[in-house]
Write a protein that holds these residues in place. Structure first.
Motif, PDB file in Angstrom:
ATOM      1  N   LYS A 264       0.820  -1.218   0.000  1.00 16.80           N
ATOM      2  CA  LYS A 264       0.000   0.000   0.000  1.00 16.80           C
ATOM      3  C   LYS A 264       0.849   1.261   0.000  1.00 16.80           C
ATOM      4  N   GLN A 265       1.959   1.244   0.753  1.00 12.87           N
ATOM      5  CA  GLN A 265       2.800   2.447   0.826  1.00 12.87           C
ATOM      6  C   GLN A 265       3.485   2.764  -0.499  1.00 12.87           C
ATOM      7  N   ASN A 266       3.477   1.801  -1.420  1.00 14.45           N
ATOM      8  CA  ASN A 266       4.089   2.034  -2.727  1.00 14.45           C
ATOM      9  C   ASN A 266       3.064   2.383  -3.799  1.00 14.45           C
ATOM     10  N   GLY A 267       1.793   2.595  -3.376  1.00 13.10           N
ATOM     11  CA  GLY A 267       0.802   3.069  -4.329  1.00 13.10           C
ATOM     12  C   GLY A 267      -0.163   2.019  -4.833  1.00 13.10           C
ATOM     13  N   ALA A 268      -0.456   1.028  -3.987  1.00 10.26           N
ATOM     14  CA  ALA A 268      -1.418  -0.016  -4.366  1.00 10.26           C
ATOM     15  C   ALA A 268      -2.770   0.627  -4.687  1.00 10.26           C
ATOM     16  N   PRO A 269      -3.581   0.008  -5.520  1.00  8.71           N
ATOM     17  CA  PRO A 269      -3.285  -1.235  -6.244  1.00  8.71           C
ATOM     18  C   PRO A 269      -2.649  -0.972  -7.613  1.00  8.71           C
ATOM     19  N   ILE A 270      -2.701   0.285  -8.077  1.00  3.48           N
ATOM     20  CA  ILE A 270      -2.158   0.542  -9.406  1.00  3.48           C
ATOM     21  C   ILE A 270      -1.550   1.937  -9.441  1.00  3.48           C
ATOM     22  N   ARG A 271      -0.366   2.022 -10.000  1.00  2.00           N
ATOM     23  CA  ARG A 271       0.344   3.296 -10.037  1.00  2.00           C
ATOM     24  C   ARG A 271       1.097   3.447 -11.354  1.00  2.00           C
ATOM     25  N   LEU A 272       1.572   4.670 -11.552  1.00  3.12           N
ATOM     26  CA  LEU A 272       2.340   4.983 -12.736  1.00  3.12           C
ATOM     27  C   LEU A 272       3.833   4.881 -12.396  1.00  3.12           C
ATOM     28  N   VAL A 273       4.652   4.487 -13.370  1.00  2.60           N
ATOM     29  CA  VAL A 273       6.108   4.545 -13.201  1.00  2.60           C
ATOM     30  C   VAL A 273       6.709   5.144 -14.475  1.00  2.60           C
TER      31      VAL A 273
ATOM     32  N   PHE B 171       8.114  11.997  -8.117  1.00  2.17           N
ATOM     33  CA  PHE B 171       6.769  12.484  -7.802  1.00  2.17           C
ATOM     34  C   PHE B 171       5.834  12.480  -9.014  1.00  2.17           C
ATOM     35  N   LYS B 172       6.399  12.351 -10.244  1.00  6.88           N
ATOM     36  CA  LYS B 172       5.554  12.265 -11.430  1.00  6.88           C
ATOM     37  C   LYS B 172       4.845  10.906 -11.491  1.00  6.88           C
ATOM     38  N   SER B 173       5.439   9.906 -10.835  1.00  7.86           N
ATOM     39  CA  SER B 173       4.889   8.541 -10.895  1.00  7.86           C
ATOM     40  C   SER B 173       3.790   8.392  -9.851  1.00  7.86           C
ATOM     41  N   ILE B 174       2.633   8.887 -10.202  1.00 12.38           N
ATOM     42  CA  ILE B 174       1.488   9.002  -9.279  1.00 12.38           C
ATOM     43  C   ILE B 174       1.009   7.627  -8.790  1.00 12.38           C
ATOM     44  N   LYS B 175       0.599   7.599  -7.523  1.00 10.51           N
ATOM     45  CA  LYS B 175       0.223   6.331  -6.877  1.00 10.51           C
ATOM     46  C   LYS B 175      -1.296   6.203  -6.717  1.00 10.51           C
ATOM     47  N   SER B 176      -1.725   4.986  -6.455  1.00 11.36           N
ATOM     48  CA  SER B 176      -3.129   4.668  -6.127  1.00 11.36           C
ATOM     49  C   SER B 176      -4.102   5.452  -7.019  1.00 11.36           C
ATOM     50  N   ILE B 177      -4.021   5.179  -8.302  1.00  9.36           N
ATOM     51  CA  ILE B 177      -4.766   5.965  -9.306  1.00  9.36           C
ATOM     52  C   ILE B 177      -6.252   5.596  -9.337  1.00  9.36           C
ATOM     53  N   VAL B 178      -7.113   6.625  -9.331  1.00  6.80           N
ATOM     54  CA  VAL B 178      -8.562   6.385  -9.466  1.00  6.80           C
ATOM     55  C   VAL B 178      -9.141   7.094 -10.681  1.00  6.80           C
ATOM     56  N   LYS B 179      -8.363   7.978 -11.311  1.00  3.91           N
ATOM     57  CA  LYS B 179      -8.916   8.705 -12.455  1.00  3.91           C
ATOM     58  C   LYS B 179      -7.864   8.908 -13.528  1.00  3.91           C
ATOM     59  N   ILE B 180      -8.286   8.683 -14.761  1.00  2.00           N
ATOM     60  CA  ILE B 180      -7.449   8.956 -15.927  1.00  2.00           C
ATOM     61  C   ILE B 180      -8.286   9.838 -16.843  1.00  2.00           C
ATOM     62  N   ARG B 181      -7.758  11.006 -17.175  1.00  2.00           N
ATOM     63  CA  ARG B 181      -8.550  11.947 -17.971  1.00  2.00           C
ATOM     64  C   ARG B 181      -7.729  12.381 -19.182  1.00  2.00           C
ATOM     65  N   PHE B 182      -8.342  12.297 -20.358  1.00  2.00           N
ATOM     66  CA  PHE B 182      -7.662  12.752 -21.579  1.00  2.00           C
ATOM     67  C   PHE B 182      -8.053  14.198 -21.810  1.00  2.00           C
ATOM     68  N   VAL B 183      -7.054  15.067 -21.896  1.00  2.00           N
ATOM     69  CA  VAL B 183      -7.350  16.500 -21.958  1.00  2.00           C
ATOM     70  C   VAL B 183      -6.537  17.183 -23.057  1.00  2.00           C
ATOM     71  N   GLU B 184      -6.987  18.399 -23.398  1.00  2.00           N
ATOM     72  CA  GLU B 184      -6.330  19.165 -24.438  1.00  2.00           C
ATOM     73  C   GLU B 184      -5.277  20.099 -23.827  1.00  2.00           C
ATOM     74  N   GLN B 185      -5.575  20.585 -22.622  1.00  2.00           N
ATOM     75  CA  GLN B 185      -4.674  21.532 -21.956  1.00  2.00           C
ATOM     76  C   GLN B 185      -3.704  20.797 -21.028  1.00  2.00           C
ATOM     77  N   GLN B 186      -2.536  21.379 -20.852  1.00  2.00           N
ATOM     78  CA  GLN B 186      -1.535  20.789 -19.958  1.00  2.00           C
ATOM     79  C   GLN B 186      -2.071  20.760 -18.520  1.00  2.00           C
ATOM     80  N   PRO B 187      -2.106  19.577 -17.908  1.00  2.00           N
ATOM     81  CA  PRO B 187      -2.645  19.483 -16.540  1.00  2.00           C
ATOM     82  C   PRO B 187      -1.776  20.245 -15.537  1.00  2.00           C
ATOM     83  N   LEU B 188      -2.411  20.659 -14.451  1.00  2.00           N
ATOM     84  CA  LEU B 188      -1.678  21.329 -13.367  1.00  2.00           C
ATOM     85  C   LEU B 188      -1.464  20.296 -12.264  1.00  2.00           C
ATOM     86  N   SER B 189      -0.225  19.832 -12.119  1.00  2.00           N
ATOM     87  CA  SER B 189       0.023  18.789 -11.129  1.00  2.00           C
ATOM     88  C   SER B 189       0.147  19.401  -9.728  1.00  2.00           C
ATOM     89  N   SER B 190      -0.048  18.559  -8.723  1.00  2.00           N
ATOM     90  CA  SER B 190      -0.095  19.051  -7.336  1.00  2.00           C
ATOM     91  C   SER B 190       1.178  19.771  -6.928  1.00  2.00           C
TER      92      SER B 190
END
Lengths: 202, 314
Positions: free
Chosen positions: B216-225, B232-251
């Motif tokens: 869990k501490q490594n981003g279960a159940p599914i994460r980006l690498v 920090f770009k390799s986001i953990k525990s993903i619940v949403k994937i959105r296809f967008v036209e504009q560059q996203p604003l990351s946290s």
């Protein structure tokens, strides 16, 4: 002053370092032991600096003499810990890469401020003997006002290093402000019996 | 739009080949084995020596460097949802509930919807990829991930021509993610990639490490690498994937735009404003080592950034 106070405090001041050395050798400093060692010795420097600043208000509040008698030793321990802290950076972190160290000092405000704090602490340690105190006279008191500047630099050094969670440096900043406020006349007079403190000073 | 897919919605072409199905069963069993160990009070670390995922292909993208110890990979983490200390995620992440889990796909694509984790994983064969990971703080690890290329997942959702970027979101659940009760960062955690970065063969969706399901501490159940970017770009525990036209604003960009850019490619020549990025401490090693351009993946990814000023696009 009770004769056991000074040696006891001396031993207490060595305990954090003893623990760190033990933890380092016993592989108990986590996955990144060198980073942990640097962080811990840095934080202990800040703690000793602030504890040193507690001694005068403590003496005024309680009229005990021992806080003033151990103040110099506590200040020297702060200097000792900052030397260990700086050594971990120069040796374990940069491995005496003076070019890189020089760039760090010039380019990284948090390192600039930390290094300035160290540099300002050197004359305080060097003039901590009774002989220097006598030789410098009034100037000694002036010089040793740097003891208020150095912890402020230490807090800033810590604050600027943190990525997002500034809670811990904030606590140190708060403690520093409180300790400075206790030295502010209106506050310190209210706490004592109508300004008798000046007569009690050694 | 939320849509849990029923069997009638599933194209025959999406029906899982037996080999993949068996793979998935092994994955599920790995999860069961881990939770069983937890129930029995056994150290989950003991599972590290067992390899619940079997028959994994070792990817040609794997690096041949000594791997960071399992206890460090799973004990020294940045996952602010569980606290800002390095040991906090390992201590606190047990409260995360990873089952049931679903991922919502939105935006510029032909097949938006909410997919269960099973739906997401179904068609993909898992492989092991040993990647370097470089944290923006100046330390690094070598981690044997288990996963599949993000590109293969993205293709299934059929992004439209307007999809220039992919934005990801971590779960937001202050009940189970105690770190979210304080606004150290803007929650939920958001990250993003340019479409060509997301489609790059090195970009991995990971579901495991060291042969077992992701702790869990490594981003279960599914994460980006994304191995050529700061961790920090390799986001953990993903619940949403959105296809967008504009560059996203990351946290992190939102928190400190001058320190954490959208690209955040590992680059020894471009310093973090507060510290140098020229060297790094590989966890487990005594002396620091030189940081490599694109974390050593320049050969594969440098062309993505041809003609770009990497100092400006940090």
């Amino acid at each position: 002053m009770k004769p056991w106070i000074k040696p006891t405090v001396f031993v207490l001041c060595l305990l954090p370092l003893a623990w760190l050395v033990f933890a380092l050798l016993a592989d108990r400093l986590g996955a990144n032991p060198i980073e942990a060692l640097t962080r811990e010795t840095g934080e202990w420097t800040l703690r000793w600096l602030l504890i040193t600043l507690c001694m005068t208000p403590l003496r005024k509040a309680t009229r005990w003499i021992w806080p003033i008698r151990i103040r110099r030793m506590l200040g020297l321990f702060a200097f000792f810990y900052v030397c260990v802290h700086l050594s971990t950076y120069l040796w374990l972190d940069q491995f005496f890469d003076w070019g890189e160290i020089g760039r760090d000092i010039l380019k990284r405000p948090f390192i600039t401020v930390g290094m300035l704090g160290f540099v300002l602490l050197v004359p305080l340690a060097a003039t901590s003997t009774n002989a220097m105190m006598r030789r410098l006279g009034r100037n000694w008191t002036r010089l040793h006002r740097l003891a208020y500047v150095v912890p402020a630099l230490g807090v800033l050094h810590f604050w600027w290093l943190v990525k997002a969670d500034v809670r811990t440096p904030f606590v140190y900043a708060l403690l520093f402000v409180v300790l400075m406020l206790l030295r502010w006349k209106p506050v310190s007079l209210r706490g004592s019996n109508r300004g008798q403190i000046s007569n009690l000073s050694p | 739009m939320t849509l849990i897919r029923t069997p009638s919605d599933i194209d025959p072409s999406e029906i899982t080949p037996e080999s993949v199905y068996r793979e998935r069963r092994r994955f599920m069993q790995a999860g069961l084995a881990l939770s069983g160990a937890a129930l029995l009070g056994e150290a989950p670390f003991a599972q590290a020596t067992v390899t619940p995922f079997t028959g994994l292909t070792r990817s040609a993208f794997s690096v041949d460097e000594s791997q960071t110890e399992y206890k460090d990979v799973t004990g020294y983490n940045n996952f602010y949802e569980f606290g800002t200390g390095k040991e906090d995620p390992a201590a606190n992440a047990h409260t995360l509930r990873t089952s049931p889990w679903s991922v919502t796909v939105e935006g510029e694509c032909a097949k938006p919807g909410t997919y269960t984790l099973e739906d997401i994983l179904k068609p993909h064969a898992l492989e092991e990829r040993i990647y370097r990971l470089r944290c923006v703080e100046g330390w690094s690890m070598v981690i044997p991930w288990i996963g599949f290329p993000l590109a293969d997942l993205i293709k299934r959702f059929e992004p439209t021509g307007n999809a220039k970027y992919v934005e990801f979101e971590t779960l937001r659940d202050p009940e189970r993610m105690p770190g979210q009760r304080r606004s150290v960062l803007h929650w939920p955690y958001v990250e993003g990639l340019r479409m060509d970065e997301a489609m790059h063969p090195l970009t991995l969706m990971a579901v495991g490490l060291y042969g077992a399901a992701l702790p869990k501490q490594n981003g279960a159940p599914i994460r980006l690498v994304v191995p050529w970017k700061y961790g920090f770009k390799s986001i953990k525990s993903i619940v949403k994937i959105r296809f967008v036209e504009q560059q996203p604003l990351s946290s992190w960009t939102r928190a400190a735009p001058d320190e954490y850019g959208f690209y955040s490619n590992v680059n020894p020549e471009v310093d973090h404003p507060r510290w140098s990025q020229r060297s790094e401490r590989r966890i487990g090693e005594f002396l620091k080592r030189k940081t490599l351009m694109f974390n050593g993946y320049a050969e594969q990814v440098a062309s993505l950034y041809a003609g770009m000023d990497l100092r400006k696009n940090f």
